[in-house]
Design a protein around this motif. Sequence first.
Motif, PDB file in Angstrom:
ATOM      1  N   ASN A 124      36.574 -30.733 -24.464  1.00 27.05           N
ATOM      2  CA  ASN A 124      37.834 -29.983 -24.420  1.00 27.05           C
ATOM      3  C   ASN A 124      38.752 -30.625 -23.382  1.00 27.05           C
ATOM      4  O   ASN A 124      38.492 -31.741 -22.929  1.00 27.05           O
ATOM      5  CB  ASN A 124      37.548 -28.512 -24.057  1.00 27.05           C
ATOM      6  N   GLU A 125      39.761 -29.892 -22.960  1.00 29.10           N
ATOM      7  CA  GLU A 125      40.748 -30.434 -22.022  1.00 29.10           C
ATOM      8  C   GLU A 125      40.108 -30.824 -20.678  1.00 29.10           C
ATOM      9  O   GLU A 125      40.508 -31.805 -20.054  1.00 29.10           O
ATOM     10  CB  GLU A 125      41.830 -29.373 -21.809  1.00 29.10           C
ATOM     11  N   VAL A 126      39.129 -30.022 -20.263  1.00 29.10           N
ATOM     12  CA  VAL A 126      38.462 -30.311 -18.974  1.00 29.10           C
ATOM     13  C   VAL A 126      37.813 -31.702 -19.036  1.00 29.10           C
ATOM     14  O   VAL A 126      38.006 -32.545 -18.151  1.00 29.10           O
ATOM     15  CB  VAL A 126      37.390 -29.234 -18.651  1.00 29.10           C
ATOM     16  N   GLY A 127      37.065 -31.948 -20.137  1.00 28.52           N
ATOM     17  CA  GLY A 127      36.395 -33.240 -20.300  1.00 28.52           C
ATOM     18  C   GLY A 127      37.395 -34.374 -20.372  1.00 28.52           C
ATOM     19  O   GLY A 127      37.203 -35.436 -19.775  1.00 28.52           O
ATOM     20  N   GLU A 128      38.496 -34.132 -21.081  1.00 27.69           N
ATOM     21  CA  GLU A 128      39.520 -35.184 -21.217  1.00 27.69           C
ATOM     22  C   GLU A 128      40.167 -35.491 -19.873  1.00 27.69           C
ATOM     23  O   GLU A 128      40.423 -36.640 -19.544  1.00 27.69           O
ATOM     24  CB  GLU A 128      40.602 -34.755 -22.215  1.00 27.69           C
TER      25      GLU A 128
ATOM     26  N   GLU B 179      21.287 -22.881 -23.218  1.00 25.94           N
ATOM     27  CA  GLU B 179      22.509 -22.198 -22.814  1.00 25.94           C
ATOM     28  C   GLU B 179      22.642 -22.449 -21.318  1.00 25.94           C
ATOM     29  O   GLU B 179      21.653 -22.313 -20.572  1.00 25.94           O
ATOM     30  CB  GLU B 179      22.353 -20.698 -23.099  1.00 25.94           C
ATOM     31  N   VAL B 180      23.837 -22.845 -20.908  1.00 24.85           N
ATOM     32  CA  VAL B 180      24.018 -23.222 -19.499  1.00 24.85           C
ATOM     33  C   VAL B 180      24.655 -22.061 -18.732  1.00 24.85           C
ATOM     34  O   VAL B 180      25.608 -21.453 -19.212  1.00 24.85           O
ATOM     35  CB  VAL B 180      24.925 -24.468 -19.388  1.00 24.85           C
ATOM     36  N   HIS B 181      24.118 -21.761 -17.547  1.00 24.70           N
ATOM     37  CA  HIS B 181      24.699 -20.706 -16.710  1.00 24.70           C
ATOM     38  C   HIS B 181      25.404 -21.359 -15.520  1.00 24.70           C
ATOM     39  O   HIS B 181      24.831 -22.237 -14.872  1.00 24.70           O
ATOM     40  CB  HIS B 181      23.605 -19.749 -16.232  1.00 24.70           C
ATOM     41  N   TYR B 182      26.633 -20.937 -15.309  1.00 23.24           N
ATOM     42  CA  TYR B 182      27.481 -21.582 -14.293  1.00 23.24           C
ATOM     43  C   TYR B 182      27.832 -20.632 -13.147  1.00 23.24           C
ATOM     44  O   TYR B 182      27.907 -19.417 -13.334  1.00 23.24           O
ATOM     45  CB  TYR B 182      28.812 -22.015 -14.927  1.00 23.24           C
ATOM     46  N   GLU B 183      28.106 -21.236 -11.989  1.00 25.85           N
ATOM     47  CA  GLU B 183      28.797 -20.547 -10.894  1.00 25.85           C
ATOM     48  C   GLU B 183      30.216 -21.099 -10.918  1.00 25.85           C
ATOM     49  O   GLU B 183      30.399 -22.299 -11.181  1.00 25.85           O
ATOM     50  CB  GLU B 183      28.184 -20.922  -9.540  1.00 25.85           C
ATOM     51  N   THR B 184      31.194 -20.262 -10.617  1.00 30.22           N
ATOM     52  CA  THR B 184      32.574 -20.759 -10.562  1.00 30.22           C
ATOM     53  C   THR B 184      33.047 -20.764  -9.118  1.00 30.22           C
ATOM     54  O   THR B 184      32.917 -19.765  -8.410  1.00 30.22           O
ATOM     55  CB  THR B 184      33.491 -19.880 -11.432  1.00 30.22           C
ATOM     56  N   LEU B 185      33.567 -21.896  -8.692  1.00 28.76           N
ATOM     57  CA  LEU B 185      34.068 -22.036  -7.318  1.00 28.76           C
ATOM     58  C   LEU B 185      35.563 -22.338  -7.356  1.00 28.76           C
ATOM     59  O   LEU B 185      36.029 -22.979  -8.305  1.00 28.76           O
ATOM     60  CB  LEU B 185      33.332 -23.179  -6.594  1.00 28.76           C
ATOM     61  N   PRO B 186      36.313 -21.921  -6.320  1.00 22.21           N
ATOM     62  CA  PRO B 186      37.751 -22.225  -6.333  1.00 22.21           C
ATOM     63  C   PRO B 186      38.011 -23.710  -6.105  1.00 22.21           C
ATOM     64  O   PRO B 186      37.265 -24.373  -5.371  1.00 22.21           O
ATOM     65  CB  PRO B 186      38.293 -21.393  -5.164  1.00 22.21           C
ATOM     66  N   GLY B 187      39.044 -24.234  -6.760  1.00 22.22           N
ATOM     67  CA  GLY B 187      39.456 -25.616  -6.498  1.00 22.22           C
ATOM     68  C   GLY B 187      40.229 -25.682  -5.192  1.00 22.22           C
ATOM     69  O   GLY B 187      40.440 -24.661  -4.538  1.00 22.22           O
ATOM     70  N   TRP B 188      40.698 -26.881  -4.804  1.00 25.40           N
ATOM     71  CA  TRP B 188      41.400 -26.997  -3.517  1.00 25.40           C
ATOM     72  C   TRP B 188      42.850 -27.428  -3.710  1.00 25.40           C
ATOM     73  O   TRP B 188      43.658 -27.231  -2.833  1.00 25.40           O
ATOM     74  CB  TRP B 188      40.673 -27.931  -2.552  1.00 25.40           C
ATOM     75  N   LYS B 189      43.175 -27.999  -4.861  1.00 21.16           N
ATOM     76  CA  LYS B 189      44.558 -28.349  -5.203  1.00 21.16           C
ATOM     77  C   LYS B 189      45.269 -29.121  -4.086  1.00 21.16           C
ATOM     78  O   LYS B 189      46.440 -28.881  -3.790  1.00 21.16           O
ATOM     79  CB  LYS B 189      45.339 -27.067  -5.542  1.00 21.16           C
ATOM     80  N   LYS B 190      44.546 -30.020  -3.468  1.00 20.40           N
ATOM     81  CA  LYS B 190      45.135 -30.872  -2.417  1.00 20.40           C
ATOM     82  C   LYS B 190      44.504 -32.244  -2.546  1.00 20.40           C
ATOM     83  O   LYS B 190      43.334 -32.349  -2.932  1.00 20.40           O
ATOM     84  CB  LYS B 190      44.772 -30.331  -1.018  1.00 20.40           C
ATOM     85  N   PRO B 191      45.235 -33.296  -2.171  1.00 23.51           N
ATOM     86  CA  PRO B 191      44.603 -34.622  -2.247  1.00 23.51           C
ATOM     87  C   PRO B 191      43.535 -34.791  -1.168  1.00 23.51           C
ATOM     88  O   PRO B 191      43.699 -34.319  -0.034  1.00 23.51           O
ATOM     89  CB  PRO B 191      45.775 -35.595  -2.006  1.00 23.51           C
ATOM     90  N   THR B 192      42.424 -35.442  -1.535  1.00 20.01           N
ATOM     91  CA  THR B 192      41.352 -35.661  -0.552  1.00 20.01           C
ATOM     92  C   THR B 192      41.233 -37.144  -0.159  1.00 20.01           C
ATOM     93  O   THR B 192      40.524 -37.476   0.795  1.00 20.01           O
ATOM     94  CB  THR B 192      39.986 -35.220  -1.142  1.00 20.01           C
TER      95      THR B 192
ATOM     96  N   LEU C  70      38.446 -34.252  -8.638  1.00 23.15           N
ATOM     97  CA  LEU C  70      38.521 -32.798  -8.840  1.00 23.15           C
ATOM     98  C   LEU C  70      39.719 -32.162  -8.122  1.00 23.15           C
ATOM     99  O   LEU C  70      39.900 -30.942  -8.181  1.00 23.15           O
ATOM    100  CB  LEU C  70      37.218 -32.139  -8.353  1.00 23.15           C
ATOM    101  N   ASP C  71      40.538 -32.989  -7.460  1.00 23.41           N
ATOM    102  CA  ASP C  71      41.602 -32.453  -6.597  1.00 23.41           C
ATOM    103  C   ASP C  71      42.562 -31.470  -7.275  1.00 23.41           C
ATOM    104  O   ASP C  71      43.108 -30.602  -6.601  1.00 23.41           O
ATOM    105  CB  ASP C  71      42.445 -33.605  -6.013  1.00 23.41           C
ATOM    106  N   ASP C  72      42.798 -31.634  -8.571  1.00 26.31           N
ATOM    107  CA  ASP C  72      43.839 -30.818  -9.206  1.00 26.31           C
ATOM    108  C   ASP C  72      43.328 -29.628 -10.010  1.00 26.31           C
ATOM    109  O   ASP C  72      44.111 -28.973 -10.707  1.00 26.31           O
ATOM    110  CB  ASP C  72      44.723 -31.711 -10.096  1.00 26.31           C
ATOM    111  N   PHE C  73      42.053 -29.354  -9.939  1.00 26.56           N
ATOM    112  CA  PHE C  73      41.516 -28.234 -10.731  1.00 26.56           C
ATOM    113  C   PHE C  73      41.735 -26.894 -10.012  1.00 26.56           C
ATOM    114  O   PHE C  73      41.543 -26.805  -8.800  1.00 26.56           O
ATOM    115  CB  PHE C  73      40.012 -28.439 -10.983  1.00 26.56           C
ATOM    116  N   GLU C  74      42.119 -25.855 -10.775  1.00 27.25           N
ATOM    117  CA  GLU C  74      42.269 -24.494 -10.223  1.00 27.25           C
ATOM    118  C   GLU C  74      40.911 -23.963  -9.786  1.00 27.25           C
ATOM    119  O   GLU C  74      40.752 -23.383  -8.733  1.00 27.25           O
ATOM    120  CB  GLU C  74      42.776 -23.531 -11.302  1.00 27.25           C
ATOM    121  N   GLU C  75      39.951 -24.153 -10.698  1.00 23.08           N
ATOM    122  CA  GLU C  75      38.581 -23.722 -10.374  1.00 23.08           C
ATOM    123  C   GLU C  75      37.576 -24.711 -10.966  1.00 23.08           C
ATOM    124  O   GLU C  75      37.901 -25.480 -11.880  1.00 23.08           O
ATOM    125  CB  GLU C  75      38.301 -22.296 -10.840  1.00 23.08           C
ATOM    126  N   LEU C  76      36.388 -24.680 -10.399  1.00 22.63           N
ATOM    127  CA  LEU C  76      35.362 -25.656 -10.787  1.00 22.63           C
ATOM    128  C   LEU C  76      34.084 -24.927 -11.141  1.00 22.63           C
ATOM    129  O   LEU C  76      33.720 -23.943 -10.490  1.00 22.63           O
ATOM    130  CB  LEU C  76      35.094 -26.591  -9.592  1.00 22.63           C
TER     131      LEU C  76
END
Length: 422
Positions: free
Chosen positions: A281-285, A365-378, A332-338
């Motif tokens: 999907n878009e994430v993979g792309e 079936e995969v179980h995920y934790e969702t973490l906030p992104g940082w939206k800043k350059p590293t 991963l710098d530009d992701f809202e959440e990961l």
Amino acid sequence: MSTTVVLGAQWGDEGKGKLADILANESQLCCRAQGGNNAGHTIVANGVTYDFHILPSGLVNPNCVNVVGSGCVVHVPSFFKELEALDKHGLDTTDRIYISDRAHVVFDVHQLVDGLEEVELGGGNIGTTRKGIGPAYSSKMTRSGLRMCDLFDEEVFEKKLRRVVDGYKKRFGDLLKYDVEEEIAKYKELRPKIAPYVVDQVPLLQSAKEKNAKILVEGANALMLDIDYGTYPFVTSSNTGLGGVITGLTLGWRSIKEVIGVVKAYTTRVGSGPFPTEQLNEVGETLQKVGHEVGVTTGRKRRCGWLDLVVLKHSHACNDYTSLNLTKLDVLDDFEELKIATSYSHKGQKLEGFPSNPDVLAEVEVHYETLPGWKKPTTGAKSYYDLPSQARAYIEFIEKFVGVKVKWVGVGPARDHMVVRS
Ligand code: 2SA
Ligand code: GDP
Ligand code: MG
């Protein structure tokens, strides 16, 4: 003697070459233990981008001597092609690269057979690099292969090569478009050219031991492509984990002080086979584009998905990492959440460990934790506390879950894009 081992912890292309290049600075020897020119390690140093395949990444450092160990398989014309490319970049490799006389030779016929075997498998093919790696290791295991030491007696060489080719002719008939006379003629020229590079690796490493040398081992491919512990049959044909280091080189196990697992901050895979966290999907792309995820050897687009800690736990259980290098955090710098995969279930049942059966793996079936992104350059970060707090939380989540310290964090492709934690 002290040995540091750098190993891929996922499905390859984690950025092992970059860490190997950094650590080669303090090593006298850099050794490859397994694999062949299926590997592709990119190093960005002093504004130059180098692509390594069979050659060890320690060659970028002018003081480092490099060894292609007994557990490797070598396609001799490709070895010279790679050396020529380095020469064009002005890198002097004189007296700095040796091949074990016990390493097996990959012939053109192995490469052709690699392609034919893939066709035979049809839709269930492995998606190999077609560099002849599987067939060369098959010849090794059936004890019909030729080693580097077999190149030098013309008569014996011809006899052995003809025997290998005869076997393939019986199997593939006219499908095998290969002229053994051409290969034999080619080796008349290659024989004197390759001779200065071929050594007995055992005394070479023994002498390094006596001199108390610092040795770096650069893993190729990665644990999930290991012939025994990876996602068989969608694997490469060598032991890519710590076991392959022990058998592929003669280091002395006591000398191994560090085993560093290189982990991409997300997951990629080239070739076929189950990939539970793949994002079609878009994430993979986005990961593919931002991470420039293209195979260094074949130019294939890499499949992309979220970080998978079930994979990493399995990888750690097999290799017992002393520390980790988390790479490509900047992608991963530009992701809202990961998302991070933390467990699998199959047919409603939570799985303990990583499934050995590829059909089960394909259905989990995969179980995920969702973490906030940082939206800043590293990329500009120089120390750990220059990283945004959410990025540190992402790193610390991994550390806690796997139980291994993340000692290095990659924030860009260049040598100095590496945050080192004390
Ligand atoms: P092979 O050619 O027999 O070793 O292929 C068997 C499987 O192993 C995978 N494989 C790799 N996966 C990731 N990176 C590799 N090196 C190149 C790179 C790959 C490329 O650095 O990008 O350029 O495509 C590598 N080598 C082997 C392969 O995809 C099969 O799944
Ligand atoms: P290897 O096979 O494990 O050595 O990895 P590859 O060289 O095949 O693929 C890793 C790619 O990511 C290369 O193009 C590297 O230059 C690049 N790379 C390595 N570390 C980082 C990082 O921290 N950030 C970014 N953006 N690129 C990186
Ligand atoms: Mg690679």
